[in-house]
Scaffold this active site. Structure first.
Site, short mmCIF file in Angstrom:
data_model
loop_
_atom_site.label_atom_id
_atom_site.label_comp_id
_atom_site.label_asym_id
_atom_site.label_seq_id
_atom_site.Cartn_x
_atom_site.Cartn_y
_atom_site.Cartn_z
N GLN A 386 49.49 31.15 112.22
CA GLN A 386 50.89 31.37 112.62
C GLN A 386 51.51 30.08 113.10
O GLN A 386 52.68 29.79 112.82
CB GLN A 386 50.95 32.45 113.71
CG GLN A 386 52.36 32.99 113.99
CD GLN A 386 52.81 34.02 112.98
OE1 GLN A 386 52.20 34.17 111.92
NE2 GLN A 386 53.86 34.76 113.29
N GLU A 477 79.16 23.88 96.45
CA GLU A 477 79.42 22.50 96.89
C GLU A 477 78.43 21.52 96.26
O GLU A 477 78.12 20.48 96.84
CB GLU A 477 79.36 22.41 98.41
CG GLU A 477 80.48 23.14 99.12
CD GLU A 477 81.85 22.56 98.83
OE1 GLU A 477 81.97 21.33 98.72
OE2 GLU A 477 82.80 23.35 98.69
#
Length: 696
Positions: A386, A477
Site C-alpha cells: 500500500q 487543450e
C-alpha cells in the site's frame, strides 16, 4: 567413475532437494496461516521492527500548509464558503445530464452575481488569481470548473487576447457577468490537434462589408463545443480567412486560420439564429454538466468588425494587413495567446490529484486489516504494498504543486512582459506539464480507487466521478501525445542551437552543461557509490535526471538523422516516436525535480523543510528506480547501487507513511470540499458518515 558413487550422490541430491522443497513449503504455509504453526517462532512485520530506527519528523501541519497555500488562498476559501453555505447548489451524487447542465449554469451565475467572484477580471490582469479560482471551482464540481473555463478562459480569453480594444469595449462586461455566455469553436469533426487543417471558411464580401461563414462539408462541423448545446449565445469560430483575388476568375486567397465572433442564438428569445445549426453531442463519459454541442454554419453573415484582428486585419476595400510576415507566424502567435488553457489544466489537474490522494491516504490510515497473530490488526498503510502505491503518488503531488506554481508565475510574467524568450519557455513548459501531469493523475485516480478496495467503488467516495470527469484532461487543450511531441521538437531545436553556439533559453539552459559533462563516459567510482547521503544528495538526483534526458536527446538526434536519409523527415519522426515521447517525459521529470529541490531549499521552517526533503527524495529515487534499465544500460549505475536505490526508495516510502496524515492535511482541503465519507479528517466520524449515506 564408480557407478555406486554416482548412485549414492544421486540419492544425496534427491534428499537435499526434498529437504529444500519441504522447507519452502513450510515457510509458505507459515506466511499463509501463521496461527496454525505456533511451534515455529513468529516475528512481527518487518516494518514494525524497523520503526525504532526511524528518526521521527515532527511536522507542523499549520506551518507546512502556510508554505504550500500560496498568496491567493483567501479567494479559494471564498469560493468554498459560498458553496458550503448553499446546499441547493451542491451537485448530488445521482443527477441526470439535463439537470446537471442547468445546475452548472446556476452555480456559475450564482458564484459571479451573488458570490461576488469575478474570474474574468483576472484572466489578463492577474492570471495566478484566476487559476486559483479555477482550481477551487473545479474542486466543487469539475463540470463547473470546465464551464467556467469555457466562458472566461476560452470564449472570453479569445476575445481579449485575439481581439483589439473595440472588442474588449463591446464584450467585456457581458462576458464578465455571464450576460454573454459563449463558446470556443475550434475543434472540428475531422480535425482537432491539427488546427491548421481546419476546413471552416470565412469569406470576405466587399459589397456588404461582411464575412460569410460556411461549413463546406460534414468533416468541418464544429464538434465538442462547450456551452453550445444549451446556453451559448456567441461563439469564437476558428476558420480560414478567404479574400477575393479581384481577378476575372473570381478566385479567393487563403490567408490562414483566424478567429471570428459569430452570434449563434438570439439575445432575447434564445432561439437559434438563421444559418446556424446546433446539435447536442449527448451523454459523455464524464463532465455531463457541460453542454457540448456541434455547430454547422450555412452562409452565416457577420460584420467585418467581428474578425478578432490583433494579428491580422481586413480593410473596407478587402486589403489584408498584419504585423507578422507569414501565415505560419500569425498562426503561431494566435495559438500562443491561447496557452493559458494548458496552464490552467495542469494546475487544476494537480488539484484533482490532491483530493484523490487525501481520500485514499486517510482511508488507508483508518482501515485496519490482518496483522501478527494474537495482536491488533494493522492499518493497510502499514503494508509495504500500500505504501508503494500511495506514497510515491503523495510525493509526486507535492512535486507537481511546486512545478505548476512556477508555471503560473512564468505565465503571469509573460502576460505582462510579452518577452519572446519567456513566451517560448511557457509554451514548452505548459505543453509538457499539462501532458505529464494529466496522464499521471488519470492513472493515479484508478490506483486510489483500487487502494481503497470495495469502498473506493462507492460513488459517494468520489473516485468514479473524479476519474470520469478528469479523463478528458488528457485530450482537450492539446492531445497529450501531440504535446509531448512538441516538447521533443523544441528539445531537438535547442540541441541544434547548442552546436551552432547559439544562446539557450532558461528552460533548456542545463543542456549546455549536460551535453559536455553528462555524456562523457560514466565515472566507474561514482557509479558504485551507494551511501544514503549520496543517494539523497539533490546534486546526484538532478544529475541523474539530466543525464538521462541528455542521453535520450543525443541518441534520438542520431537516429532521426540516420532514418531521414531513407524515410524522409516525417517517416523518420514516426519511426522514432516512442523514443521522442520518452525524451519529452524525461525532460519534464527533470524540470519538476528542479523546482521541487528549490522549494525544499527555500522553505524557512526546519521541520517542514525536513518533511519536504523526504518526499522530494522519494520522488527522485522512485523515478530513477522506475527507469533503472536506462541507467544500467550505460553503466551510469552499477548493480550494487541499483539495489541500494531500490532499498532506499522502499525505506523512504515507509518514512513518508509515518507523516502521511500531516502531509495530506497540509493541502488544507476541508471535508466539505473533499466530500468523501472515507476521507474525512476525523477518523472516528468516517464510518458513521459513510453508513448514514445508505440510511443507517
Amino acid at each position: 567413475m564408480d557407478p555406486q558413487k554416482i548412485s549414492s550422490k544421486g540419492v544425496r541430491n534427491t534428499e537435499e532437494n526434498e529437504e529444500t522443497m519441504n522447507r519452502r513449503i513450510n515457510r509458505l504455509t507459515l506466511h499463509l496461516n501463521p496461527v496454525q504453526h505456533l511451534d515455529i517462532p513468529v516475528h512481527p512485520l518487518e516494518l514494525l521492527t524497523c520503526a525504532a530506527k526511524v528518526k521521527a519528523i515532527n511536522v507542523s501541519t499549520v506551518t507546512l500548509s502556510e508554505y504550500m497555500r500560496g498568496k491567493h488562498r483567501d479567494i479559494q476559501e471564498q469560493v468554498f464558503a459560498y458553496f458550503n453555505a448553499r446546499p441547493e447548489l451542491q451537485t448530488p451524487i445521482e443527477i441526470s445530464k439535463d439537470e446537471h447542465r442547468e445546475l452548472c449554469m446556476k452555480q456559475l451565475v450564482g458564484l459571479v452575481r451573488e458570490g461576488g467572484i469575478r474570474p474574468f477580471r483576472y484572466v489578463v490582469d492577474d492570471p495566478a488569481k484566476y487559476f486559483a479560482i479555477a482550481e477551487a471551482v473545479g474542486s466543487v464540481d469539475m463540470s463547473l470548473g470546465i464551464k467556467m473555463g469555457v466562458q472566461y478562459s476560452l470564449w472570453g480569453g479569445s476575445v481579449i487576447n485575439l481581439g483589439t480594444k473595440k472588442h474588449r469595449d463591446k464584450y467585456f462586461n457581458g462576458i464578465d457577468n455571464v450576460d454573454y455566455p459563449g463558446c470556443f469553436a475550434m475543434t472540428e469533426l475531422h480535425h482537432g490537434s491539427n488546427v491548421q487543417g481546419l476546413q471552416t471558411v470565412a469569406t470576405f464580401d466587399p459589397l456588404t462589408d461582411e464575412f460569410i461563414v460556411d461549413t463546406p462539408n460534414d468533416g468541418a462541423i464544429k464538434w465538442w463545443i462547450g456551452n453550445a448545446a444549451v446556453h451559448g449565445k456567441f461563439a469564437t469560430v476558428f476558420a480560414k480567412l478567404m479574400l477575393p483575388t479581384h481577378d476575372t476568375k473570381g478566385g479567393v486567397t487563403d490567408m490562414g486560420v483566424h478567429a471570428f465572433i459569430v452570434p449563434i442564438r438570439d439575445m432575447k428569445t434564445h432561439k437559434t439564429l438563421p444559418g446556424v445549426e446546433i446539435h447536442d453531442c449527448g451523454h459523455k463519459v464524464g463532465l455531463n454538466g457541460v453542454d457540448n454541442g456541434a455547430l454547422r454554419f450555412r452562409s452565416v453573415r457577420i460584420p467585418r468588425d467581428n474578425l478578432l484582428n490583433r494579428f491580422g486585419d481586413v480593410s473596407r476595400d478587402g486589403k489584408y494587413t498584419s504585423s507578422l510576415p507569414s501565415i505560419n507566424k500569425r498562426f503561431a502567435a494566435t495559438l500562443g495567446e491561447l496557452v493559458g488553457g494548458r496552464v490552467g489544466l495542469a494546475y487544476s489537474s494537480v488539484g484533482v490529484l490532491k483530493i484523490a490522494v487525501v481520500i485514499a491516504t486517510r482511508y488507508s490510515l483508518l482501515r485496519q486489516q490482518f496483522g501478527p497473530p494474537k495482536q491488533p490488526e494493522v492499518s493497510i498503510l502499514d503494508y509495504q504494498s500500500q505504501q508503494h502505491k500511495l506514497m510515491p503518488m503523495l510525493a509526486s503531488t507535492y512535486g507537481f504543486h511546486f512545478a505548476t506554481l512556477h508555471l503560473v508565475e512564468k505565465y503571469s510574467e509573460m502576460k505582462k512582459s510579452r518577452d519572446e524568450e519567456l513566451i517560448g519557455d511557457v509554451h514548452a513548459l505548459s505543453a509538457g506539464l499539462k501532458s505529464y501531469i494529466t496522464s499521471y493523475t488519470q492513472k493515479s485516480l484508478s490506483t486510489c480507487r483500487e487502494a481503497c478496495g470495495g469502498h473506493g467503488y462507492a460513488a459517494v467516495n468520489r473516485f468514479g466521478s473524479l476519474r470520469n470527469d478528469h479523463d478528458i484532461f488528457q485530450t482537450f487543450e492539446g492531445d497529450n501525445t501531440v504535446l509531448l511531441q512538441q516538447v521533443a521538437g523544441l528539445l531537438l531545436k535547442q540541441y541544434r542551437e547548442k552546436f551552432r553556439g547559439g544562446p539557450l533559453t532558461v528552460t533548456w539552459n542545463y543542456l549546455r552543461q549536460s551535453m559536455n559533462s553528462y555524456l562523457a563516459q560514466p565515472n566507474p567510482v561514482t557509479a558504485r557509490w551507494e551511501g544514503e547521503d549520496h543517494l539523497r544528495d539533490p546534486n546526484f538526483q538532478l544529475d541523474a535526471f539530466r543525464y538521462r534526458t541528455s542521453r535520450l536527446l543525443q541518441s534520438v538526434a542520431i537516429r532521426l538523422q540516420k532514418h531521414s536519409k531513407t524515410l524522409g523527415g516525417f517517416g523518420a519522426w514516426n519511426r522514432c516516436l516512442n523514443h521522442l515521447l520518452t525524451l519529452a517525459e524525461s525532460h519534464i521529470e527533470s524540470f519538476i525535480l528542479e523546482k521541487f529541490i528549490e522549494a525544499v531549499k527555500n522553505c524557512p521552517d526546519e521541520s517542514s523543510r525536513a518533511a519536504l526533503k523526504l518526499v522530494c527524495d522519494l520522488y527522485a529515487l522512485d523515478r530513477i528506480w522506475n527507469d533503472i534499465g536506462t541507467y544500467r544500460n550505460v553503466d551510469y549505475v552499477a548493480p550494487n547501487k541499483a539495489k541500494a536505490i531500490h532499498k532506499l526508495a522502499e525505506y523512504l516510502c515507509f518514512q513518508v507513511k509515518n507523516i502521511a496524515r500531516e502531509l495530506v492535511d497540509a493541502f488544507d482541503l476541508p471535508d466539505y470540499v473533499t466530500r468523501a465519507p472515507i476521507g474525512v479528517q476525523t477518523p472516528s466520524e468516517a464510518y458513521s458518515q459513510y453508513t448514514q449515506n445508505v440510511g443507517f
